[in-house]
Design an enzyme around this catalytic site. Structure first.
Site, mmCIF file in Angstrom:
data_model
loop_
_atom_site.group_PDB
_atom_site.id
_atom_site.type_symbol
_atom_site.label_atom_id
_atom_site.label_comp_id
_atom_site.label_asym_id
_atom_site.label_seq_id
_atom_site.Cartn_x
_atom_site.Cartn_y
_atom_site.Cartn_z
ATOM 1 N N CYS A 152 -11.083 3.251 -0.522
ATOM 2 C CA CYS A 152 -9.918 3.547 0.062
ATOM 3 C C CYS A 152 -9.430 2.616 1.222
ATOM 4 O O CYS A 152 -10.291 2.606 1.910
ATOM 5 C CB CYS A 152 -9.857 4.914 0.072
ATOM 6 S SG CYS A 152 -8.408 5.832 0.722
ATOM 7 N N THR A 153 -8.125 2.457 1.269
ATOM 8 C CA THR A 153 -7.698 1.855 2.521
ATOM 9 C C THR A 153 -8.344 2.313 3.654
ATOM 10 O O THR A 153 -8.270 1.703 4.755
ATOM 11 C CB THR A 153 -6.270 1.699 2.518
ATOM 12 O OG1 THR A 153 -5.517 2.782 2.319
ATOM 13 C CG2 THR A 153 -5.685 0.754 1.312
ATOM 14 N N HIS A 154 -8.011 3.629 3.700
ATOM 15 C CA HIS A 154 -8.365 4.263 5.040
ATOM 16 C C HIS A 154 -9.810 4.503 5.541
ATOM 17 O O HIS A 154 -9.964 5.006 6.801
ATOM 18 C CB HIS A 154 -7.705 5.920 5.030
ATOM 19 C CG HIS A 154 -6.246 6.072 4.966
ATOM 20 N ND1 HIS A 154 -5.234 5.035 3.875
ATOM 21 C CD2 HIS A 154 -5.460 6.611 5.741
ATOM 22 C CE1 HIS A 154 -4.131 5.422 4.206
ATOM 23 N NE2 HIS A 154 -3.976 6.326 5.351
ATOM 24 N N TYR A 202 -0.516 8.621 -2.526
ATOM 25 C CA TYR A 202 -0.629 8.116 -3.932
ATOM 26 C C TYR A 202 -1.913 9.061 -4.578
ATOM 27 O O TYR A 202 -1.752 9.071 -5.715
ATOM 28 C CB TYR A 202 -0.683 6.793 -4.041
ATOM 29 C CG TYR A 202 0.323 5.961 -3.929
ATOM 30 C CD1 TYR A 202 1.600 6.429 -3.292
ATOM 31 C CD2 TYR A 202 0.521 4.577 -4.584
ATOM 32 C CE1 TYR A 202 2.705 5.769 -3.192
ATOM 33 C CE2 TYR A 202 1.437 3.835 -4.404
ATOM 34 C CZ TYR A 202 2.841 4.357 -3.820
ATOM 35 O OH TYR A 202 3.964 3.444 -3.390
ATOM 36 N N GLY A 203 -2.993 9.191 -3.658
ATOM 37 C CA GLY A 203 -4.230 9.602 -4.258
ATOM 38 C C GLY A 203 -4.108 10.962 -4.973
ATOM 39 O O GLY A 203 -5.094 11.382 -5.837
ATOM 40 N N ASP A 249 0.756 -1.069 0.052
ATOM 41 C CA ASP A 249 0.033 -0.105 0.053
ATOM 42 C C ASP A 249 1.052 1.136 -0.060
ATOM 43 O O ASP A 249 2.191 1.365 0.211
ATOM 44 C CB ASP A 249 -1.070 0.151 1.228
ATOM 45 C CG ASP A 249 -1.773 1.290 1.198
ATOM 46 O OD1 ASP A 249 -2.192 1.422 0.223
ATOM 47 O OD2 ASP A 249 -2.055 1.726 2.442
ATOM 48 N N SER A 250 0.261 2.451 -0.244
ATOM 49 C CA SER A 250 1.021 3.679 -0.113
ATOM 50 C C SER A 250 1.397 4.013 1.082
ATOM 51 O O SER A 250 2.302 4.904 1.408
ATOM 52 C CB SER A 250 0.201 4.960 -0.679
ATOM 53 O OG SER A 250 -0.979 4.652 -0.071
ATOM 54 N N CYS A 291 -3.652 -1.008 -2.114
ATOM 55 C CA CYS A 291 -4.032 0.364 -2.510
ATOM 56 C C CYS A 291 -4.880 0.535 -3.586
ATOM 57 O O CYS A 291 -4.788 0.046 -4.599
ATOM 58 C CB CYS A 291 -2.789 1.142 -2.690
ATOM 59 S SG CYS A 291 -2.632 2.830 -3.212
ATOM 60 N N ASN A 292 -6.043 1.128 -3.333
ATOM 61 C CA ASN A 292 -7.053 1.527 -4.279
ATOM 62 C C ASN A 292 -6.424 2.217 -5.489
ATOM 63 O O ASN A 292 -6.744 2.108 -6.758
ATOM 64 C CB ASN A 292 -8.114 2.237 -3.887
ATOM 65 C CG ASN A 292 -9.003 1.243 -2.832
ATOM 66 O OD1 ASN A 292 -10.020 0.782 -3.158
ATOM 67 N ND2 ASN A 292 -8.577 0.988 -1.556
ATOM 68 N N THR A 293 -5.577 3.183 -5.266
ATOM 69 C CA THR A 293 -5.114 4.167 -6.067
ATOM 70 C C THR A 293 -4.233 3.280 -7.305
ATOM 71 O O THR A 293 -4.104 3.412 -8.247
ATOM 72 C CB THR A 293 -4.580 5.489 -5.305
ATOM 73 O OG1 THR A 293 -5.267 5.847 -4.622
ATOM 74 C CG2 THR A 293 -4.157 6.608 -6.569
ATOM 75 N N GLU A 306 -5.555 9.370 9.347
ATOM 76 C CA GLU A 306 -3.908 9.256 9.867
ATOM 77 C C GLU A 306 -4.114 9.940 11.128
ATOM 78 O O GLU A 306 -3.150 9.589 12.216
ATOM 79 C CB GLU A 306 -3.070 9.635 8.937
ATOM 80 C CG GLU A 306 -3.261 9.426 7.728
ATOM 81 C CD GLU A 306 -1.761 8.627 7.025
ATOM 82 O OE1 GLU A 306 -0.868 8.969 7.377
ATOM 83 O OE2 GLU A 306 -2.094 7.653 6.522
HETATM 84 N N1 DGL Z 1 -3.879 3.719 -0.093
HETATM 85 C C1 DGL Z 1 -4.271 4.873 -0.558
HETATM 86 C C2 DGL Z 1 -5.826 4.206 -1.559
HETATM 87 O O1 DGL Z 1 -6.249 3.343 -1.111
HETATM 88 C C3 DGL Z 1 -4.963 5.985 0.105
HETATM 89 C C4 DGL Z 1 -3.804 6.889 0.663
HETATM 90 C C5 DGL Z 1 -3.061 7.469 -0.453
HETATM 91 O O2 DGL Z 1 -3.599 8.418 -1.028
HETATM 92 O O3 DGL Z 1 -2.301 7.202 -0.812
HETATM 93 O O4 DGL Z 1 -6.160 4.893 -2.568
#
Ligand code: DGL
Length: 267
Positions: free
Chosen positions: A185-187, A42-43, A10-11, A74-76, A153
């Protein structure tokens, strides 16, 4: 190769929500996690950069840990880089988009699905594309929720600030009469309580972390890989900040084990 661990990346630390789900569904697996804490978010980055970062991480996981499969938590990265990674590496690579989209399509009754994610994920249209492929009659309403990542976060998961931000983002989706909301999104699973409060009990919330773990479990055989066992987890990050342990525990739900720092630009 086939008996190596499963790599998950993940990011940052958000992908630990996926680790948690995989540990629950596949307790016998050896897992190796990489969190790109030096380069998060990453977003907000361009697709080229996301592809470059993602390939570096897969290269690292293959070279150092000889992983037998990779889960892109990571979704992005799943949205922008999955195709490029699959074209570059032979190892099976599973992203979160298809499992999440599948879960949303299974749950919806009125076919009106809301998708929330980072700016990058929403811009890519990866979720609506996948949802419409699975359910051509669906209507998808997408919304980027950039403030959710810093809220998660910072541990501001409930309370007035989180609620106001959630209202701002989610009220328009309620006007669109969605009955299902996909957390892309992971968060966002960390903010589930607040999100649920704002959207109310009639909207079903779907979380791609749970669904990805389920798909991984069912797909392992198709991948032609064997369980690595005994169950364990190893963690790598690209930066170790002061708040790292507290943050990691928040996403993982338990204290994190030993963590090693990697200079990822090298790969
Ligand atoms: N891990 C990113 C996602 O799931 C979220 C955090 C980021 O922007 O890197 O898209």
């Amino acid at each position: 190769m086939k008996r190596g661990p499963i790599g998950i990346f993940d990011s940052g630390l958000g992908g630990l929500t996926v680790v948690k789900a995989i540990q629950r569904d596949l307790p016998q697996e050896r897992l190796v996690y990489f969190g790109d804490t030096a380069r998060i978010p990453y977003g907000t980055k361009s697709p080229d950069t996301i592809v470059r970062y993602s390939k570096q991480i897969v290269r690292f996981l293959l070279k150092t840990e000889k992983v037998k499969a990779v889960v892109v938590a990571c979704n992005t990265s799943s949205a922008w880089a999955l195709k490029a990674m699959r074209e570059t590496f032979k190892v099976p690579i599973l992203g979160v988009i298809e499992p999440g989209a599948r879960a949303a399509v299974e749950v919806t009754r009125n076919g009106r699905i809301g998708v929330i994610g980072t700016e990058g994920t929403i811009q890519s249209e990866a979720y609506p594309d996948m949802i419409l492929r699975l359910m051509p009659t669906a209507r998808v309403f997408s919304r980027a929720c950039p403030l959710f990542v810093p809220l998660a976060e910072e541990g501001k998961l409930t309370g007035i600030i989180a609620e106001e931000v959630a209202k701002e983002y989610l009220k328009p989706l309620l006007k669109d009469k969605i009955d299902t909301l996909l957390l892309g999104c992971t968060h966002y699973p960390l903010l589930k309580k607040t999100i649920a409060k704002v959207v109310g009990p009639k909207v079903r919330i779907v979380d791609s972390a749970d669904e990805t773990a389920r798909v991984l479990r069912t797909n392992l055989e198709t991948y032609g890989v064997e369980l690595s066992g005994p169950g364990s987890a190893k963690y790598y990050v690209s930066d170790l900040s002061r708040k790292f342990k507290v943050n990691a525990q928040r996403f993982l739900g338990s204290p994190i084990g030993q963590v090693d720092k990697v200079f990822i630009e090298k790969y």
